[in-house]
Design a protein around this motif. Structure first.
Motif, short mmCIF file in Angstrom:
data_model
loop_
_atom_site.label_atom_id
_atom_site.label_comp_id
_atom_site.label_asym_id
_atom_site.label_seq_id
_atom_site.Cartn_x
_atom_site.Cartn_y
_atom_site.Cartn_z
N VAL A 1 0.85 -1.18 0.00
CA VAL A 1 0.00 0.00 0.00
C VAL A 1 0.89 1.24 0.00
O VAL A 1 1.83 1.33 0.78
N LEU A 2 0.57 2.17 -0.89
CA LEU A 2 1.25 3.46 -0.90
C LEU A 2 0.31 4.50 -0.29
O LEU A 2 -0.89 4.52 -0.60
N ILE A 3 0.85 5.35 0.59
CA ILE A 3 0.06 6.40 1.24
C ILE A 3 0.78 7.72 1.03
O ILE A 3 1.99 7.83 1.27
N VAL A 4 0.05 8.72 0.59
CA VAL A 4 0.58 10.07 0.44
C VAL A 4 -0.13 10.96 1.45
O VAL A 4 -1.34 10.88 1.60
N VAL A 5 0.64 11.79 2.15
CA VAL A 5 0.07 12.75 3.10
C VAL A 5 0.42 14.15 2.63
O VAL A 5 1.52 14.40 2.14
N TYR A 6 -0.53 15.08 2.76
CA TYR A 6 -0.29 16.45 2.31
C TYR A 6 -1.22 17.42 3.03
O TYR A 6 -2.27 17.02 3.55
N GLY A 7 -0.85 18.68 3.07
CA GLY A 7 -1.68 19.74 3.62
C GLY A 7 -2.35 20.48 2.49
O GLY A 7 -1.74 20.74 1.46
N ASP A 8 -3.65 20.82 2.67
CA ASP A 8 -4.37 21.54 1.63
C ASP A 8 -5.57 22.25 2.26
O ASP A 8 -5.98 21.92 3.38
N ILE A 9 -6.13 23.20 1.53
CA ILE A 9 -7.32 23.89 2.01
C ILE A 9 -8.56 23.09 1.62
O ILE A 9 -8.54 22.31 0.67
N LEU A 10 -9.62 23.27 2.39
CA LEU A 10 -10.89 22.64 2.07
C LEU A 10 -11.56 23.40 0.95
O LEU A 10 -11.51 24.64 0.91
N GLU A 11 -12.20 22.70 0.05
CA GLU A 11 -12.92 23.37 -1.03
C GLU A 11 -14.05 24.23 -0.50
O GLU A 11 -14.38 25.26 -1.06
N ASN A 12 -14.64 23.84 0.63
CA ASN A 12 -15.77 24.59 1.20
C ASN A 12 -15.31 25.52 2.32
O ASN A 12 -16.07 25.84 3.22
N ASN A 13 -14.04 25.96 2.30
CA ASN A 13 -13.52 26.83 3.35
C ASN A 13 -13.01 28.14 2.74
O ASN A 13 -11.83 28.41 2.75
N PRO A 14 -13.91 28.97 2.21
CA PRO A 14 -13.47 30.21 1.58
C PRO A 14 -13.20 31.34 2.56
O PRO A 14 -12.61 32.35 2.19
N SER A 15 -13.63 31.20 3.84
CA SER A 15 -13.57 32.36 4.73
C SER A 15 -12.76 32.16 6.01
O SER A 15 -12.55 33.12 6.73
N ASN A 16 -12.34 30.96 6.34
CA ASN A 16 -11.57 30.72 7.57
C ASN A 16 -10.10 30.95 7.30
O ASN A 16 -9.34 30.01 7.06
N TYR A 17 -9.69 32.20 7.36
CA TYR A 17 -8.31 32.57 7.06
C TYR A 17 -7.45 32.58 8.30
O TYR A 17 -7.93 32.73 9.43
N VAL A 18 -6.15 32.41 8.10
CA VAL A 18 -5.13 32.53 9.13
C VAL A 18 -3.99 33.36 8.56
O VAL A 18 -3.95 33.64 7.36
N TYR A 19 -3.05 33.72 9.42
CA TYR A 19 -1.89 34.47 8.95
C TYR A 19 -0.70 33.52 8.87
O TYR A 19 -0.36 32.85 9.84
N ASP A 20 -0.06 33.47 7.71
CA ASP A 20 1.11 32.63 7.46
C ASP A 20 2.36 33.49 7.61
O ASP A 20 2.67 34.30 6.74
N SER A 21 3.08 33.33 8.73
CA SER A 21 4.25 34.19 8.99
C SER A 21 5.41 33.87 8.04
O SER A 21 6.24 34.73 7.78
N LYS A 22 5.46 32.65 7.51
CA LYS A 22 6.53 32.34 6.55
C LYS A 22 6.31 33.05 5.22
O LYS A 22 7.26 33.45 4.56
N GLN A 23 5.06 33.19 4.82
CA GLN A 23 4.74 33.85 3.56
C GLN A 23 4.37 35.33 3.75
O GLN A 23 4.17 36.04 2.77
N SER A 24 4.25 35.75 5.01
CA SER A 24 3.84 37.12 5.34
C SER A 24 2.54 37.50 4.63
O SER A 24 2.42 38.57 4.04
N SER A 25 1.56 36.60 4.72
CA SER A 25 0.28 36.86 4.07
C SER A 25 -0.83 36.04 4.73
O SER A 25 -0.57 35.06 5.42
N GLU A 26 -2.07 36.47 4.50
CA GLU A 26 -3.22 35.72 4.96
C GLU A 26 -3.57 34.67 3.91
O GLU A 26 -3.38 34.89 2.72
N ARG A 27 -4.08 33.52 4.38
CA ARG A 27 -4.48 32.44 3.48
C ARG A 27 -5.52 31.58 4.19
O ARG A 27 -5.63 31.61 5.41
N PRO A 28 -6.28 30.77 3.43
CA PRO A 28 -7.24 29.87 4.08
C PRO A 28 -6.52 28.83 4.96
O PRO A 28 -5.41 28.39 4.64
#
Length: 194
Positions: free
Chosen positions: A1-28
């Protein structure tokens, strides 16, 4: 069995933003997902042979603390945001770890960054999810929060033995993750100062 793990935004999450200090910007806010292919019976080079993505963190729509994360002077929900997932196989076990901003229980703290327009960012805690044998459904996974967010975590690492035993380590900063000062893109926040 091969398993891939990754981080991504939810398709139904257009408004729950956070601040990304590495990118110096807001993002979902992001969640941690896995997808699986049975390499013994399928050609895993074909996308059709991979499972639908399974959200194993499910924190991007949740909040455990209110902060002034956008620097406007008002405190609002800081949503769970899953960061940099790692995967490790140990015997018949698979372990996935990540840092997250969703740390319920009342111990979570925050840190204010003057260098980021006085934004107040929630501290992170560590999660671990593990499964044995069958990995294709969320109910196959046991998910545990390993710290409480009273100190900011970063750089989790997992090592294990063929017997199925494993250990997880991570860095914690009681003053909150500090921005880096090295040359290069972004403001750091990679854990080098913790």
């Amino acid at each position: 069995v091969l398993i891939v793990v990754y981080g991504d935004i939810l398709e139904n999450n257009p408004s729950n933003y956070v601040y990304d200090s590495k990118q110096s910007s807001e993002r979902p806010a992001r969640d941690v997902f896995i997808t699986i292919c049975n390499s013994a019976s399928s050609d895993c080079s074909l996308k059709a042979n991979w499972s639908d993505s399974i959200n194993i963190s499910n924190t991007a729509l949740l909040s455990s603390i209110q902060t002034d994360w956008n620097g406007d002077g008002s405190r609002t929900d800081y949503h769970g945001d899953s960061d940099n997932p790692h995967i490790f196989a140990s015997g018949s076990h698979v372990v996935v770890t990540w840092a997250d901003k969703y740390c319920p229980g009342g111990q979570q703290r925050s840190v204010t960054y003057l260098e980021f327009d006085s934004r107040e960012i929630a501290m992170s805690c560590v999660y671990a999810a593990h499964a044995t044998g069958n990995f294709s459904d969320l109910s196959d996974w046991t998910i545990n929060r390993l710290s409480d967010g009273s100190r900011d975590v970063k750089q989790d690492a997992t090592k294990g033995l063929g017997s199925g035993a494993w250990a997880i380590t991570w860095q914690e900063d009681p003053l909150g993750l500090q921005p880096g000062e090295a040359e290069g893109p972004g403001e750091g926040s990679s854990g080098a100062k913790t």
